[in-house]
Scaffold this motif. Structure first.
Motif, short mmCIF file in Angstrom:
data_model
loop_
_atom_site.label_atom_id
_atom_site.label_comp_id
_atom_site.label_asym_id
_atom_site.label_seq_id
_atom_site.Cartn_x
_atom_site.Cartn_y
_atom_site.Cartn_z
N ASN A 211 0.86 -1.19 0.00
CA ASN A 211 0.00 0.00 0.00
C ASN A 211 0.89 1.23 0.00
OD1 ASN A 211 -2.66 -1.36 0.37
ND2 ASN A 211 -1.74 -1.99 2.31
N HIS A 212 0.37 2.32 -0.53
CA HIS A 212 1.20 3.52 -0.61
C HIS A 212 1.63 3.99 0.78
CE1 HIS A 212 2.88 7.19 -2.16
NE2 HIS A 212 2.20 7.87 -1.26
N VAL A 213 2.92 4.30 0.90
CA VAL A 213 3.49 4.80 2.15
C VAL A 213 3.80 6.27 1.95
CG1 VAL A 213 5.38 4.60 3.81
CG2 VAL A 213 4.48 2.54 2.68
N ALA A 214 3.33 7.11 2.86
CA ALA A 214 3.52 8.55 2.75
C ALA A 214 5.00 8.92 2.79
CB ALA A 214 2.77 9.27 3.86
N LEU A 215 5.34 9.99 2.10
CA LEU A 215 6.73 10.43 2.01
C LEU A 215 7.32 10.75 3.38
CD1 LEU A 215 8.97 11.04 -0.05
CD2 LEU A 215 8.13 13.39 -0.15
N ASN A 216 6.52 11.36 4.25
CA ASN A 216 7.05 11.70 5.59
C ASN A 216 7.37 10.46 6.40
OD1 ASN A 216 4.36 11.02 5.93
ND2 ASN A 216 4.03 12.47 7.61
N SER A 217 6.65 9.35 6.16
CA SER A 217 6.95 8.09 6.85
C SER A 217 8.30 7.53 6.38
CB SER A 217 5.85 7.06 6.58
OG SER A 217 4.62 7.49 7.11
N LEU A 218 8.57 7.69 5.09
CA LEU A 218 9.86 7.24 4.55
C LEU A 218 11.00 8.09 5.12
CD1 LEU A 218 8.86 6.75 0.79
CD2 LEU A 218 8.96 5.01 2.59
N GLN A 219 10.76 9.41 5.21
CA GLN A 219 11.79 10.29 5.74
C GLN A 219 12.05 10.00 7.22
OE1 GLN A 219 13.76 12.83 3.98
NE2 GLN A 219 14.83 12.23 5.85
N ASN A 220 10.99 9.74 7.96
CA ASN A 220 11.15 9.40 9.38
C ASN A 220 11.95 8.12 9.55
OD1 ASN A 220 9.72 11.63 10.26
ND2 ASN A 220 7.75 10.56 10.31
N GLU B 115 -1.07 9.98 -5.19
CA GLU B 115 -0.88 8.62 -4.71
C GLU B 115 -1.57 8.40 -3.37
OE1 GLU B 115 0.30 5.97 -6.08
OE2 GLU B 115 0.81 7.00 -7.93
N GLU B 116 -1.48 9.38 -2.48
CA GLU B 116 -2.12 9.24 -1.16
C GLU B 116 -3.64 9.24 -1.29
OE1 GLU B 116 -0.62 12.08 1.62
OE2 GLU B 116 1.47 11.48 1.32
N THR B 117 -4.16 10.07 -2.22
CA THR B 117 -5.61 10.07 -2.45
C THR B 117 -6.06 8.74 -3.02
OG1 THR B 117 -5.55 12.45 -2.88
CG2 THR B 117 -7.48 11.25 -3.66
N LYS B 118 -5.30 8.24 -4.00
CA LYS B 118 -5.64 6.96 -4.63
C LYS B 118 -5.55 5.83 -3.60
CE LYS B 118 -2.78 5.25 -7.70
NZ LYS B 118 -2.04 5.07 -8.98
N SER B 119 -4.53 5.88 -2.76
CA SER B 119 -4.36 4.86 -1.74
C SER B 119 -5.52 4.88 -0.74
CB SER B 119 -3.03 5.08 -1.00
OG SER B 119 -2.88 4.14 0.05
N PHE B 120 -5.97 6.09 -0.38
CA PHE B 120 -7.09 6.22 0.56
C PHE B 120 -8.35 5.56 0.00
CE2 PHE B 120 -10.92 8.44 1.93
CZ PHE B 120 -10.82 8.36 3.30
N PHE B 121 -8.66 5.86 -1.25
CA PHE B 121 -9.88 5.30 -1.86
C PHE B 121 -9.75 3.79 -2.08
CE2 PHE B 121 -10.75 9.75 -2.92
CZ PHE B 121 -12.09 9.82 -2.59
N GLU B 122 -8.57 3.32 -2.40
CA GLU B 122 -8.37 1.88 -2.57
C GLU B 122 -8.53 1.16 -1.24
OE1 GLU B 122 -4.52 1.50 -4.30
OE2 GLU B 122 -5.22 1.87 -6.35
N THR B 123 -8.00 1.75 -0.17
CA THR B 123 -8.05 1.12 1.15
C THR B 123 -9.47 1.08 1.70
OG1 THR B 123 -5.80 1.88 1.64
CG2 THR B 123 -7.17 1.22 3.51
N TYR B 124 -10.17 2.20 1.58
CA TYR B 124 -11.50 2.31 2.20
C TYR B 124 -12.65 2.17 1.20
CZ TYR B 124 -8.81 3.92 6.18
OH TYR B 124 -7.92 4.01 7.21
N LYS B 125 -12.37 1.60 0.05
CA LYS B 125 -13.38 1.43 -0.98
C LYS B 125 -14.65 0.73 -0.48
CE LYS B 125 -13.98 -0.44 -5.66
NZ LYS B 125 -13.30 -1.15 -6.77
N PRO B 126 -14.55 -0.38 0.30
CA PRO B 126 -15.78 -1.04 0.78
C PRO B 126 -16.69 -0.13 1.61
CG PRO B 126 -13.88 -2.47 1.09
CD PRO B 126 -13.35 -1.12 0.72
N VAL B 127 -16.08 0.63 2.52
CA VAL B 127 -16.87 1.53 3.38
C VAL B 127 -17.47 2.67 2.57
CG1 VAL B 127 -16.78 3.13 5.32
CG2 VAL B 127 -15.52 1.00 5.44
#
Length: 239
Positions: free
Chosen positions: A47-56, A77-89
């Motif tokens: 799943n997409h990992v946010a850039l700040n998580s990579l920097q941390n 990418e973060e928007t697409k990841s959000f919709f892919e993750t929570y698509k069922p809800v």
């Protein structure tokens, strides 16, 4: 998914190994290819990992290693990841919302009270359905964060049937004052555990759709519970 990032600060093979090993510790990252010659890191992730998580993971803003997006839009990418993750809800809310709008349309306008009643009926019936598919799995997941479920394990089993009963009560318009009062109490108790988990940034599974879908706990769960609290409180005021 695979993305290529620019990574500055690497000067030797040891730096390459440090960057690679650090990034591989980040959840959802499957593989990392690093090159000091091109100042790049190609990361494969579930799943997409946010850039700040990579920097941390590389030591934060003050680290000698700085990572930046190279060939993709982080916002997209973060928007697409959000919709892919929570698509069922999101799909479920969409279906329930549209059906509620149609059912509450009267005299060329929407009856607000009817809309809320139908929406809550659809919400509770749908969500209880997914919980009952794997009741044991839901109860175990729910006990990880719910304030009652943590100490009283059978609560998860009971909660699924409470949602079913509330769904039927809203659909049949049974004793609206009692139905909305129970909803207000139950959802208020439920949101406490959700708030604690999200604020503490605990990476646990949200049990809103039972154990059928692996949905992470997030602010979306808070919005979902708060919506039910707001609707039940509004209906109690207007009854």
């Amino acid at each position: 998914m695979k993305h290529t990032y620019q990574v500055t600060g690497m000067t030797c093979s040891g730096c390459e190994n440090n960057v690679k090993s650090s990034l591989l510790l980040v959840p959802d990252i499957i593989d990392v290819e690093v090159s000091k010659d091109t100042n790049s890191a190609t990361i494969t992730m579930e799943n997409h990992v946010a850039l700040n998580s990579l920097q941390n993971a590389l030591g934060g803003r003050d680290s000698k290693y700085q990572i930046s997006a190279q060939a993709h839009s982080e916002v997209l990418e973060e928007t697409k990841s959000f919709f892919e993750t929570y698509k069922p809800v999101l799909l479920l809310f969409g279906y329930v919302g549209v059906i509620s709008l149609i059912a509450s349309w009267q005299n060329a306008t929407i009856n607000g009270m009817l809309f809320m009643r139908f929406f809550m009926a659809g919400f509770f019936l749908s969500f209880s359905f997914f919980k009952l598919i794997n009741l044991k799995g839901f109860a175990e997941s729910y006990a990880m964060y719910d304030i009652i479920g943590k100490t009283f394990k059978p609560w998860g089993y009971i909660y699924a049937f409470i949602e079913l009963a509330l769904g039927l009560a809203f659909a049949l318009n049974v004793n609206p004052v009692l139905t909305n009062s129970i909803t207000l109490i139950v959802m208020t108790i439920s949101i406490i555990g959700v708030l604690q988990s999200v604020l503490n940034k605990r990476k646990i599974q949200c049990a809103c759709l039972g154990a059928v879908f692996n949905l992470p706990m997030s602010t979306l769960t808070i919005i979902e519970d708060f919506l039910m609290i707001a609707m039940s409180a509004t209906m109690l005021i207007l009854l």
